[in-house]
Design a protein around this motif. Structure first.
Motif: not given
Length: 300
Positions: A232-239
């Motif tokens: 949500l903070r825009g730090l990357g991609v999560a599965l």
């Protein structure tokens, strides 16, 4: 005749490897546990545990007796349950562990329902994603998400769920993902207990061979909630599980990076001790959780 309280004390020490831990698990004093074990050894005329300043281990006699002792307690519990009125009047204790995210989604509502319906049933929930020892830590049921490793526990399948590969709109503006190949360059947000998950996906829903990426994760966490916060903070991609991120996707806070059909649905299991008798509270909990989860999934 053997005193079952002494037998239970011995099993607790054998499982936990410590008189102190056994006392904590059973809610007794360390002195009482020690007394129970000494008296049991005296009654049997055999040493069951070898003790020094650092370790408590089973003797050969202790290992043989432990197998029989477990069956003895199981049979005693079964005999006691046989004279209880019915599952409608559950009593005793039910100790459950699951991740905190899944607890909020499904487990705690079931436990709340059971608490309301069974006033004599003491219920405890412990939030953890660690692979615990059910016997040593005195858990009745552990809810685990994803594929299971081989174990000595029984496993009841609760259901399954979809995975979503997600990122914030702001992150995708800075790092567009126009194709599956671009995933090799993203900043991965990885679960520490599922280190392989972000690198495995199917090129098409019908494909059986997964692709793998060797890029190291930018950030790691041991909970899905933490990964969700990072995404949500825009730090990357999560599965992440679909049930955890569906609302954020609907609100536009996250974007599904690729079709969820590229990922195999993940199972949910309830693990419990492999014994001859399964207490009624465990059976009721598993049945209620299974019904609730399948009802939820049917409307997604």
């Amino acid at each position: 005749m053997l005193d079952l309280n002494r037998v239970a004390s011995f099993i607790a020490v054998a499982d936990s490897g410590s008189f102190t831990k056994a006392a904590q698990l059973l809610g007794l004093s360390k002195a009482r546990i020690s007394f129970n074990v000494r008296r049991l050894e005296a009654e049997l005329g055999a040493g069951l545990l070898a003790r020094n300043t650092r370790h408590t281990v089973l003797t050969d006699c202790g290992e043989r007796f432990l197998r029989e002792a477990r069956q003895l307690l199981d049979q005693a519990e079964r005999a006691s349950a046989s004279v209880q009125p019915s599952p409608a009047g559950l009593s005793g204790r039910l100790r459950i562990t699951s991740t905190s995210a899944f607890a909020l989604q499904a487990v705690l509502p079931v436990l709340a329902h059971m608490a309301e319906a069974h006033a004599e049933l003491a219920i405890e929930h412990v939030a953890s994603s660690n692979l615990c020892d059910l016997v040593a830590e005195r858990f009745d049921v552990a809810i685990r998400l994803g594929e299971l490793a081989d174990s000595d526990y029984k496993a009841a399948r609760i259901g399954d769920y979809a995975l979503q590969l997600v990122a914030s709109p702001a992150y995708l503006l800075r790092h567009p993902v126009g194709s599956a190949d671009a995933l090799a360059q993203v900043d991965w947000l990885a679960h520490t207990h599922l280190s392989d998950a972000p690198w495995r996906f199917f090129n098409a829903p019908a494909t059986t061979e997964p692709s793998r990426f060797e890029r190291q994760p930018r950030l790691q966490a041991d909970s899905a909630e933490a990964l969700l916060a990072m995404a949500l903070r825009g730090l990357g991609v999560a599965l992440l599980p679909g049930w955890l991120v569906d609302d954020a996707i609907a609100r536009g806070e996250l974007v599904s990076v690729i079709d969820p059909g590229h990922f195999a649905r993940q199972p949910i299991h309830a693990l419990y001790r492999n014994s001859m008798y399964v207490p009624a509270a465990i059976r009721v909990f598993i049945d209620l959780l299974t019904a609730r989860w399948n009802d939820q999934e049917s409307v997604r």
